[in-house]
Design a protein around this motif. Structure first.
Motif, short mmCIF file in Angstrom:
data_model
loop_
_atom_site.label_atom_id
_atom_site.label_comp_id
_atom_site.label_asym_id
_atom_site.label_seq_id
_atom_site.Cartn_x
_atom_site.Cartn_y
_atom_site.Cartn_z
N SER A 1 74.43 17.40 -9.27
CA SER A 1 73.64 16.64 -10.25
C SER A 1 73.97 15.16 -10.18
O SER A 1 73.06 14.31 -10.18
CB SER A 1 73.88 17.16 -11.66
OG SER A 1 73.48 18.52 -11.76
N ASP A 2 75.25 14.84 -10.13
CA ASP A 2 75.65 13.42 -10.04
C ASP A 2 75.15 12.79 -8.75
O ASP A 2 74.68 11.65 -8.75
CB ASP A 2 77.17 13.29 -10.14
CG ASP A 2 77.70 13.65 -11.52
OD1 ASP A 2 76.91 13.70 -12.49
OD2 ASP A 2 78.92 13.89 -11.63
N ARG B 1 65.22 11.13 -4.13
CA ARG B 1 65.76 11.84 -5.30
C ARG B 1 64.82 12.99 -5.69
O ARG B 1 65.28 14.11 -5.89
CB ARG B 1 65.93 10.90 -6.48
CG ARG B 1 66.46 11.61 -7.71
CD ARG B 1 66.60 10.72 -8.91
NE ARG B 1 66.67 9.33 -8.54
CZ ARG B 1 66.33 8.32 -9.34
NH1 ARG B 1 65.91 8.57 -10.56
NH2 ARG B 1 66.41 7.08 -8.94
N GLU C 1 64.42 6.88 -5.29
CA GLU C 1 63.17 7.59 -5.03
C GLU C 1 62.62 7.09 -3.70
O GLU C 1 62.89 5.97 -3.32
CB GLU C 1 62.16 7.34 -6.16
CG GLU C 1 62.50 8.04 -7.45
CD GLU C 1 62.45 9.57 -7.39
OE1 GLU C 1 62.00 10.14 -6.37
OE2 GLU C 1 62.87 10.19 -8.35
N ARG D 1 80.05 18.21 -11.77
CA ARG D 1 78.61 18.17 -11.51
C ARG D 1 78.35 17.45 -10.19
O ARG D 1 77.58 16.50 -10.16
CB ARG D 1 77.89 17.44 -12.63
CG ARG D 1 78.01 18.03 -13.99
CD ARG D 1 77.39 17.17 -15.11
NE ARG D 1 76.60 16.04 -14.66
CZ ARG D 1 75.27 15.95 -14.75
NH1 ARG D 1 74.58 16.91 -15.28
NH2 ARG D 1 74.63 14.88 -14.33
N ALA E 1 65.84 16.85 -5.36
CA ALA E 1 65.89 17.59 -6.63
C ALA E 1 64.98 18.81 -6.57
O ALA E 1 65.34 19.90 -7.06
CB ALA E 1 65.51 16.68 -7.79
N VAL F 1 72.50 13.70 -6.87
CA VAL F 1 71.04 13.55 -6.89
C VAL F 1 70.63 12.41 -7.81
O VAL F 1 69.74 11.62 -7.47
CB VAL F 1 70.36 14.88 -7.28
CG1 VAL F 1 68.86 14.69 -7.48
CG2 VAL F 1 70.62 15.95 -6.22
N GLU F 2 71.27 12.28 -8.95
CA GLU F 2 70.92 11.23 -9.91
C GLU F 2 71.08 9.84 -9.33
O GLU F 2 70.35 8.93 -9.71
CB GLU F 2 71.76 11.38 -11.18
CG GLU F 2 71.34 12.55 -12.04
CD GLU F 2 72.30 12.84 -13.17
OE1 GLU F 2 73.21 12.01 -13.44
OE2 GLU F 2 72.14 13.89 -13.81
N GLN F 3 72.00 9.63 -8.41
CA GLN F 3 72.24 8.29 -7.88
C GLN F 3 71.34 7.95 -6.70
O GLN F 3 71.34 6.81 -6.23
CB GLN F 3 73.72 8.10 -7.51
CG GLN F 3 74.26 9.05 -6.46
CD GLN F 3 74.05 8.61 -5.02
OE1 GLN F 3 74.00 7.43 -4.73
NE2 GLN F 3 73.93 9.57 -4.13
#
Length: 125
Positions: free
Chosen positions: A14-15, A25, A22, A11, A29, A17-19
């Protein structure tokens, strides 16, 4: 929406973007969501050491946070150059293979769609 990957552990997008903090992010996303909508068969992968979406083993798009901007990399210098003048009119700089989206500037969704559609055409999609 389910994101297809080559395996449950694979991933990279996904991994990544998650880290991110804001507001980057959310912006990144949102861009990836638009790209996935245009290419639902794309999988997450790594091309040129960048997490991105891959189609038939070829890079479709990578969207990365940098110190000064969000980099959009359609893995195609010709696609970037085809839209360079239009992007410049909006105050969005480009390099040979990247679009540099500053935090204070929005990329019109229809323009992003046209950029990705041009890349899909190159990939035979």
């Amino acid at each position: 929406m389910t994101v297809r990957t080559s395996s449950p552990e694979d991933r990279p997008v996904s991994d990544y973007v998650e880290q991110l903090p804001e507001p980057r992010r959310g912006r990144i996303a949102q861009l990836y969501a638009a790209a996935r909508a245009l290419a639902p068969d794309a999988t997450e992968g790594v091309k040129y050491a960048m997490p991105g979406l891959v189609l038939s083993g070829k890079g479709f798009v990578s969207i990365m946070s940098t110190k000064k901007h969000i980099g959009i990399y359609p893995y195609s210098g010709s696609v970037v150059q085809a839209f360079a003048a239009e992007l410049a009119q909006l105050g969005i700089p480009t390099t040979t293979g990247a679009i540099q989206l500053r935090d204070s500037v929005d990329l019109p969704p229809d323009l992003f769609t046209r950029i990705l559609t041009a890349r899909l055409a190159e990939l035979g999609g």
